[in-house]
Design an enzyme around this catalytic site. Structure first.
Site, PDB file in Angstrom:
ATOM      1  N   HIS A   1       4.281   0.391   1.372  1.00 53.64           N
ATOM      2  CA  HIS A   1       4.853   1.767   1.226  1.00 53.64           C
ATOM      3  C   HIS A   1       4.249   2.540  -0.139  1.00 53.64           C
ATOM      4  O   HIS A   1       5.054   3.385  -0.738  1.00 53.64           O
ATOM      5  CB  HIS A   1       6.298   1.924   1.201  1.00 53.64           C
ATOM      6  CG  HIS A   1       6.764   1.268   2.522  1.00 53.64           C
ATOM      7  ND1 HIS A   1       6.566   1.992   3.881  1.00 53.64           N
ATOM      8  CD2 HIS A   1       7.607   0.185   2.887  1.00 53.64           C
ATOM      9  CE1 HIS A   1       7.214   1.629   4.807  1.00 53.64           C
ATOM     10  NE2 HIS A   1       7.907   0.320   4.446  1.00 53.64           N
TER      11      HIS A   1
ATOM     12  N   HIS B   1       2.390  -9.133  -1.003  1.00 49.63           N
ATOM     13  CA  HIS B   1       3.257  -8.556  -0.577  1.00 49.63           C
ATOM     14  C   HIS B   1       2.947  -8.636   1.021  1.00 49.63           C
ATOM     15  O   HIS B   1       1.846  -7.971   1.412  1.00 49.63           O
ATOM     16  CB  HIS B   1       3.078  -7.152  -0.872  1.00 49.63           C
ATOM     17  CG  HIS B   1       4.191  -6.267  -0.693  1.00 49.63           C
ATOM     18  ND1 HIS B   1       5.334  -6.167  -1.104  1.00 49.63           N
ATOM     19  CD2 HIS B   1       4.422  -5.226   0.444  1.00 49.63           C
ATOM     20  CE1 HIS B   1       6.318  -5.139  -0.747  1.00 49.63           C
ATOM     21  NE2 HIS B   1       5.664  -4.721   0.507  1.00 49.63           N
TER      22      HIS B   1
END
Length: 271
Positions: free
Chosen positions: A68, A154
């Site tokens: 994001h 991530h």
């Protein structure tokens, strides 16, 4: 060197916890550097420039992002002006910013901070994280020009995170997973000296569904229908992360331990 890494800061509750408690936590743990994942700092989707600046002012030496990274549009310009914020190495070839940065502690010791996105079960097919990390690690061996190397992977799949950990073993001081918001219990030092944790967890309210207010996620799971938007839970946050101690000469880990501070998780897992 002692490096404190904190998992995904989730919404207002996570920001409030960092604002109110990071300085005391850093002092108590005697951390030389603090690295924070700011992936969900703004409403659970990315970080605004203002929220990123707040985390830095509260004592973070560097911020990592995630998938994001650019959901908040002002980050696209801000990241080019702020070298302490990095986006994933393999986010996109045209992405602004950088995928690695070097920060120094009060004694002048340097640490490379880098991040990559996983490919398994992620929202879109990102570039190969292994080759992206390999190039950066070859250029910055721990114990050389930098005294420590931290890798934030991530990713969704624990198997992929573990593979990254073993791939980096002996070439990084710490490989730590982010993204799932659930802290894992597998903190360890791998055979060649790299500390590893599959997921640091989030800095957010754990009376939630991975940081979101429970009502809407539960409604969607139970009925298969949506009614409202997801909104971050706003109760007391648990600060979750990991503390690694490294050997300045080799850059390898000598100790690693999970960190829990405040909120629901700290009731049974004190820092």
């Amino acid at each position: 060197m002692k490096i404190l890494f904190l998992g995904d800061v989730m919404g207002r509750a996570g920001r409030r916890a960092i604002t109110e408690r990071l300085a005391g936590l850093r002092a108590r743990l005697k951390a030389d550097l603090v690295i924070v994942n700011a992936e969900n700092a703004s409403g659970g989707r990315g970080a605004t420039a203002g929220h990123a600046q707040l985390l830095l002012e509260c004592g973070a030496d560097a911020l990592t992002l995630g998938d994001h990274a650019f959901d908040q549009k002002d980050m696209m310009a801000f990241i080019d002006r702020e070298p302490r914020i990095i986006r994933p190495l393999n986010f996109a070839k045209e992405a602004p910013g950088r995928g690695a940065t070097i920060v120094s502690d009060a004694r002048g010791r340097k640490a490379l901070i880098t991040q990559a996105l996983g490919q398994v079960f992620m929202s879109r097919p990102y570039d190969d994280p292994f080759s992206a990390l390999d190039a950066v690690l070859r250029a910055h061996p721990p114990g050389g020009m930098v005294q420590a190397v931290l890798v934030d992977i991530h990713a969704e799949a624990t198997s992929e995170k573990m593979a990254i950990g073993h791939f980096c073993d002996g070439r990084a001081s710490l490989v730590v997973g982010t993204h799932t918001h659930v802290p894992t219990g597998d903190a360890q030092v791998l055979p060649r000296g790299t500390a590893y944790l599959s997921d640091a967890g989030m800095c957010g309210d754990y009376d939630s569904v991975i940081g979101m207010d429970k009502a809407e996620p539960m409604r969607r799971f139970i009925t298969g229908m949506s009614r409202d938007r997801f909104t971050p839970a706003e109760g007391e946050a648990t600060i979750c992360g990991v503390l690694v101690q490294t050997d300045d000469r080799t850059g390898m880990a000598t100790a690693v331990e999970p960190v829990r501070d405040g909120g629901r998780l700290a009731q049974t897992h004190p820092a």
